[in-house]
Design a protein around this motif. Structure first.
Motif, PDB file in Angstrom:
ATOM      1  N   GLY A   1      24.703 -78.214 -27.051  1.00 24.77           N
ATOM      2  CA  GLY A   1      25.713 -77.103 -27.315  1.00 24.77           C
ATOM      3  C   GLY A   1      23.631 -75.801 -27.548  1.00 24.77           C
ATOM      4  N   ARG A   2      23.236 -76.720 -28.456  1.00 22.75           N
ATOM      5  CA  ARG A   2      22.086 -75.688 -28.830  1.00 22.75           C
ATOM      6  C   ARG A   2      21.508 -75.685 -28.100  1.00 22.75           C
ATOM      7  N   ARG A   3      20.780 -77.209 -27.934  1.00 22.27           N
ATOM      8  CA  ARG A   3      19.619 -76.973 -26.705  1.00 22.27           C
ATOM      9  C   ARG A   3      20.157 -76.427 -26.052  1.00 22.27           C
ATOM     10  N   TYR A   4      21.343 -76.249 -25.066  1.00 20.86           N
ATOM     11  CA  TYR A   4      21.524 -75.449 -23.615  1.00 20.86           C
ATOM     12  C   TYR A   4      21.236 -75.102 -23.609  1.00 20.86           C
ATOM     13  N   VAL A   5      22.134 -73.779 -24.976  1.00 24.26           N
ATOM     14  CA  VAL A   5      21.580 -72.333 -24.811  1.00 24.26           C
ATOM     15  C   VAL A   5      19.867 -71.589 -25.078  1.00 24.26           C
ATOM     16  N   ARG A   6      19.433 -72.837 -26.148  1.00 26.74           N
ATOM     17  CA  ARG A   6      17.912 -72.722 -25.967  1.00 26.74           C
ATOM     18  C   ARG A   6      17.478 -73.041 -24.370  1.00 26.74           C
ATOM     19  N   GLN A   7      17.496 -73.609 -23.576  1.00 23.94           N
ATOM     20  CA  GLN A   7      16.370 -73.571 -21.657  1.00 23.94           C
ATOM     21  C   GLN A   7      17.713 -72.415 -21.568  1.00 23.94           C
ATOM     22  N   CYS A   8      18.517 -72.081 -21.721  1.00 27.74           N
ATOM     23  CA  CYS A   8      18.902 -71.028 -21.065  1.00 27.74           C
ATOM     24  C   CYS A   8      18.162 -70.053 -20.801  1.00 27.74           C
ATOM     25  N   GLN A   9      18.666 -69.246 -22.134  1.00 31.42           N
ATOM     26  CA  GLN A   9      17.711 -68.443 -23.084  1.00 31.42           C
ATOM     27  C   GLN A   9      15.940 -68.258 -22.043  1.00 31.42           C
ATOM     28  N   GLU A  10      15.750 -69.737 -21.983  1.00 33.00           N
ATOM     29  CA  GLU A  10      14.790 -69.825 -21.801  1.00 33.00           C
ATOM     30  C   GLU A  10      14.485 -69.475 -20.084  1.00 33.00           C
ATOM     31  N   ASN A  11      14.690 -70.224 -20.070  1.00 32.43           N
ATOM     32  CA  ASN A  11      15.098 -69.724 -18.415  1.00 32.43           C
ATOM     33  C   ASN A  11      15.149 -68.707 -17.603  1.00 32.43           C
ATOM     34  N   ALA A  12      16.278 -68.155 -18.557  1.00 32.24           N
ATOM     35  CA  ALA A  12      16.494 -66.003 -18.631  1.00 32.24           C
ATOM     36  C   ALA A  12      14.523 -65.495 -18.175  1.00 32.24           C
ATOM     37  N   GLN A  13      14.211 -65.705 -19.939  1.00 30.48           N
ATOM     38  CA  GLN A  13      13.129 -64.888 -19.774  1.00 30.48           C
ATOM     39  C   GLN A  13      12.022 -65.696 -18.199  1.00 30.48           C
ATOM     40  N   ALA A  14      12.455 -66.632 -18.398  1.00 28.50           N
ATOM     41  CA  ALA A  14      11.394 -66.911 -16.819  1.00 28.50           C
ATOM     42  C   ALA A  14      11.599 -66.228 -15.715  1.00 28.50           C
ATOM     43  N   ALA A  15      12.865 -66.197 -15.258  1.00 27.39           N
ATOM     44  CA  ALA A  15      13.543 -65.129 -13.903  1.00 27.39           C
ATOM     45  C   ALA A  15      13.515 -63.555 -14.675  1.00 27.39           C
ATOM     46  N   VAL A  16      13.958 -63.253 -14.947  1.00 30.15           N
ATOM     47  CA  VAL A  16      13.088 -61.211 -16.103  1.00 30.15           C
ATOM     48  C   VAL A  16      11.995 -61.377 -15.383  1.00 30.15           C
ATOM     49  N   TRP A  17      10.870 -62.606 -16.517  1.00 24.09           N
ATOM     50  CA  TRP A  17       9.770 -61.984 -16.382  1.00 24.09           C
ATOM     51  C   TRP A  17       9.104 -62.216 -14.481  1.00 24.09           C
ATOM     52  N   ALA A  18       9.693 -63.228 -13.527  1.00 21.95           N
ATOM     53  CA  ALA A  18       9.270 -63.119 -12.668  1.00 21.95           C
ATOM     54  C   ALA A  18       9.641 -61.861 -11.483  1.00 21.95           C
ATOM     55  N   ARG A  19      10.824 -61.627 -12.207  1.00 18.39           N
ATOM     56  CA  ARG A  19      11.437 -60.738 -11.243  1.00 18.39           C
ATOM     57  C   ARG A  19      10.710 -59.428 -11.686  1.00 18.39           C
ATOM     58  N   ASP A  20       9.784 -59.457 -12.851  1.00 21.68           N
ATOM     59  CA  ASP A  20       9.083 -58.153 -13.379  1.00 21.68           C
ATOM     60  C   ASP A  20       8.073 -57.890 -12.439  1.00 21.68           C
ATOM     61  N   GLU A  21       7.699 -59.679 -12.120  1.00 20.69           N
ATOM     62  CA  GLU A  21       6.046 -59.117 -11.414  1.00 20.69           C
ATOM     63  C   GLU A  21       6.375 -59.158  -9.868  1.00 20.69           C
ATOM     64  N   VAL A  22       7.516 -59.285  -9.647  1.00 21.01           N
ATOM     65  CA  VAL A  22       7.477 -59.165  -8.161  1.00 21.01           C
ATOM     66  C   VAL A  22       7.754 -57.416  -7.470  1.00 21.01           C
ATOM     67  N   CYS A  23       8.277 -57.021  -9.029  1.00 17.48           N
ATOM     68  CA  CYS A  23       8.601 -55.543  -8.678  1.00 17.48           C
ATOM     69  C   CYS A  23       7.505 -54.830  -9.164  1.00 17.48           C
ATOM     70  N   LEU A  24       6.323 -55.052  -9.950  1.00 16.42           N
ATOM     71  CA  LEU A  24       5.023 -55.193 -10.233  1.00 16.42           C
ATOM     72  C   LEU A  24       4.156 -55.108  -8.237  1.00 16.42           C
ATOM     73  N   ILE A  25       4.355 -56.220  -7.991  1.00 16.88           N
ATOM     74  CA  ILE A  25       3.840 -56.167  -6.988  1.00 16.88           C
ATOM     75  C   ILE A  25       4.118 -55.609  -5.570  1.00 16.88           C
ATOM     76  N   ARG A  26       5.207 -55.180  -5.408  1.00 19.29           N
ATOM     77  CA  ARG A  26       6.341 -54.592  -4.209  1.00 19.29           C
ATOM     78  C   ARG A  26       5.500 -53.309  -4.932  1.00 19.29           C
ATOM     79  N   GLU A  27       5.834 -52.551  -6.712  1.00 20.12           N
ATOM     80  CA  GLU A  27       5.343 -51.023  -6.188  1.00 20.12           C
ATOM     81  C   GLU A  27       3.897 -51.253  -5.896  1.00 20.12           C
ATOM     82  N   GLU A  28       3.053 -51.608  -5.983  1.00 19.60           N
ATOM     83  CA  GLU A  28       1.699 -52.027  -5.958  1.00 19.60           C
ATOM     84  C   GLU A  28       1.519 -52.138  -4.362  1.00 19.60           C
ATOM     85  N   GLN A  29       2.539 -52.890  -3.769  1.00 22.43           N
ATOM     86  CA  GLN A  29       2.003 -52.497  -2.172  1.00 22.43           C
ATOM     87  C   GLN A  29       2.530 -51.106  -1.142  1.00 22.43           C
ATOM     88  N   ARG A  30       3.713 -50.948  -2.313  1.00 26.02           N
ATOM     89  CA  ARG A  30       4.015 -49.253  -1.734  1.00 26.02           C
ATOM     90  C   ARG A  30       3.154 -48.119  -1.639  1.00 26.02           C
TER      91      ARG A  30
END
Length: 85
Positions: free
Chosen positions: A46-75
């Motif tokens: 369970g602790r390993r699963y929670v740690r992996q979920c946190q890491e994946n969530a951080q990666a997803a947030v980083w990817a979303r921020d990058e996409v938003c930044l690219i879209r903003e630059e394109q606009r």
């Protein structure tokens, strides 16, 4: 099996009961280990699963921020091109 000793003292009976429990102590310990090991395994997994979920969530947030930044630059780039014409 418990041996019944007839004596006026209850200490003799306690010693006999303790000796029978001591002979079965291995079974009791194995039973407790059988109960505890799955719980420890679940906690560890369970602790390993929670740690992996946190890491994946951080990666997803980083990817979303990058996409938003690219879209903003394109606009901004498309507005700059329209202003020059």
């Amino acid at each position: 099996m418990a041996k019944l000793l007839v004596s006026g003292s209850s200490e003799v009976v306690m010693v006999v009961v303790w000796s029978d429990l001591a002979s079965d102590l291995g079974g009791v310990v194995l039973f407790l280990v059988w109960l505890v090991i799955p719980l420890l395994y679940l906690v560890a997994v369970g602790r390993r699963y929670v740690r992996q979920c946190q890491e994946n969530a951080q990666a997803a947030v980083w990817a979303r921020d990058e996409v938003c930044l690219i879209r903003e630059e394109q606009r901004e780039g498309s507005h700059d091109g329209d202003a020059g014409e």
